[in-house]
Write an enzyme that holds these catalytic residues in place. Structure first.
Site, PDB file in Angstrom:
ATOM      1  N   SER A  63       0.894  -1.197   0.002  1.00 17.75           N
ATOM      2  CA  SER A  63       0.010  -0.003   0.106  1.00 17.75           C
ATOM      3  C   SER A  63       0.959   1.269  -0.201  1.00 17.75           C
ATOM      4  O   SER A  63       2.138   1.133   0.219  1.00 17.75           O
ATOM      5  CB  SER A  63      -0.809   0.055   1.159  1.00 17.75           C
ATOM      6  OG  SER A  63      -0.179   0.116   2.347  1.00 17.75           O
ATOM      7  N   SER A 188      12.103  10.372   5.674  1.00 16.13           N
ATOM      8  CA  SER A 188      11.101  11.029   6.290  1.00 16.13           C
ATOM      9  C   SER A 188      11.485  12.768   6.580  1.00 16.13           C
ATOM     10  O   SER A 188      12.551  12.699   6.976  1.00 16.13           O
ATOM     11  CB  SER A 188      10.315  10.612   7.378  1.00 16.13           C
ATOM     12  OG  SER A 188       9.552  11.338   7.963  1.00 16.13           O
ATOM     13  N   TYR A 214      10.491   7.058  15.301  1.00 15.52           N
ATOM     14  CA  TYR A 214      10.468   7.093  13.863  1.00 15.52           C
ATOM     15  C   TYR A 214      11.558   8.040  13.102  1.00 15.52           C
ATOM     16  O   TYR A 214      12.329   7.940  12.339  1.00 15.52           O
ATOM     17  CB  TYR A 214       9.038   7.408  13.269  1.00 15.52           C
ATOM     18  CG  TYR A 214       8.890   7.337  11.834  1.00 15.52           C
ATOM     19  CD1 TYR A 214       8.367   5.811  11.288  1.00 15.52           C
ATOM     20  CD2 TYR A 214       9.100   8.041  11.023  1.00 15.52           C
ATOM     21  CE1 TYR A 214       8.039   5.754  10.054  1.00 15.52           C
ATOM     22  CE2 TYR A 214       8.754   8.303   9.739  1.00 15.52           C
ATOM     23  CZ  TYR A 214       8.336   6.873   9.251  1.00 15.52           C
ATOM     24  OH  TYR A 214       8.276   6.742   7.982  1.00 15.52           O
TER      25      TYR A 214
END
Length: 334
Positions: A63, A188, A214
């Site tokens: 996904s 990120s 993260y």
């Protein structure tokens, strides 16, 4: 092929691009690519069929960014290997891909990238099944709300985003050697707010925050880029990190619901987030490795005071990675 811009046009285009990047909201949102595509400095798209005859593996490809990356590679002619955890989601992803590219080739390899034993197993499987590997995209990610450990006892985000990808690449080097192969770590923008925590890579001190963990793991990916580039250069492998911007993915919806609610109208779709990864691995010749890329341009790895890292800190992190992944030569090539 895009015409080469004049010196003045290139300077103006570069300045606009930099302003977008430093503004964060404009550069990371869907506004960024919408404006950049109109600048004379925007690089040309990959040629149709640029990846025909190539094999590409994408982790976390059921996904979001991973599925969009797999589709982009498939459209360019690559045989795509989905390295994923869930067999039912994997079959749905393969069906989705083949609906879009009916004559494409899509293979499934089950693996939990945070489980280093499973990484060793699937790497052996890939080496046996794939004649050569030209692209390896490390996209699998997670943001657990509480501190969670991998089967080997490592903090989950560091296991999934750092240890697993490094080990998998090491093990797959025989299939990539001499292929001008590309390895991409999907990172990120959250890493910009964090400094390297080589003193506590397992996040054992302080109050645990999933978003901080993260971001720390993504900072670790970026800081390791020069080490990994030097380490794997002898195999002819180029290593990159790509920052997708703010993309509307299931992970963002599940892990950052408030952020998703506030920024929803300007979030990129998954294809826009994956676009630079697909573009980068299709370039011939490949751009020099070891850098962070966003919207088809290499970007600075630090934009905030206090996040810059000394070489000794990176070496300490590498020693932890080499030990955690049980690399045969430890940090000898770091």
């Amino acid at each position: 092929m895009s015409p080469t811009p004049s010196g003045a046009a290139a300077a103006v285009g570069g300045a606009v691009d930099t302003v977008l990047d430093r503004s964060v909201v404009l550069g990371f949102s869907r506004i960024g690519p919408a404006v950049r595509r109109r600048l004379p400095t925007w690089p040309a798209d990959p040629a149709p069929g640029a990846l025909i005859g190539r094999h590409a593996a994408v982790t976390g490809a059921t996904s979001g960014l991973g599925l969009a990356t797999a589709l982009g590679l498939l459209r360019l002619g690559a045989t795509v290997h989905l390295v994923v955890r869930n067999p039912e989601k994997a079959e749905r992803a393969r069906a989705t891909l083949l609906d879009e590219v009916p004559d494409g080739a899509v293979e499934i390899h089950l693996c939990d990238v945070a489980d280093l034993d499973d990484v060793r197993r699937v790497s052996a499987e890939l080496l046996a099944a794939v004649p050569h590997l030209d692209v390896l995209v490390h996209n699998a990610g997670a943001m657990p709300p509480t501190r969670t450990e991998s089967p080997q006892g490592h903090e989950l985000t560091m296991a999934l985003h750092v240890l697993g990808p490094v080990l998998m690449t090491e093990l797959l080097l025989p299939a990539m050697t001499g292929r001008h192969a590309r390895v991409v770590l999907v990172t990120s923008g959250g890493m910009y707010a964090q400094r390297l925590r080589e003193d506590d890579p397992e996040y054992r001190t302080g109050d645990y925050s999933g978003t901080t963990a993260y971001a720390r793991s993504k900072r670790a990916q970026v800081e390791l880029l020069p080490v990994l580039q030097e380490r794997w250069a002898g195999a002819g492998v180029e290593v990159y990190a790509t920052h997708p911007g703010w993309a509307d993915t299931p992970g963002v919806v599940d892990s950052l619901p408030t952020f998703h609610r506030l920024t929803g109208p300007v979030l990129r779709d998954a294809a826009e987030g994956a676009e630079t990864t697909v573009w980068l691995v299709a370039q011939d010749p490949p751009p020099p490795g070891g850098g962070l890329w966003h919207d088809r341009r290499e970007r600075p790895t630090h934009v905030r005071p206090g996040t810059r890292t000394e070489g000794a800190s990176v070496r300490r992190l590498w020693d932890w990675v080499a030990d955690g992944a049980r690399l045969a030569d430890g940090g000898a090539r770091a």
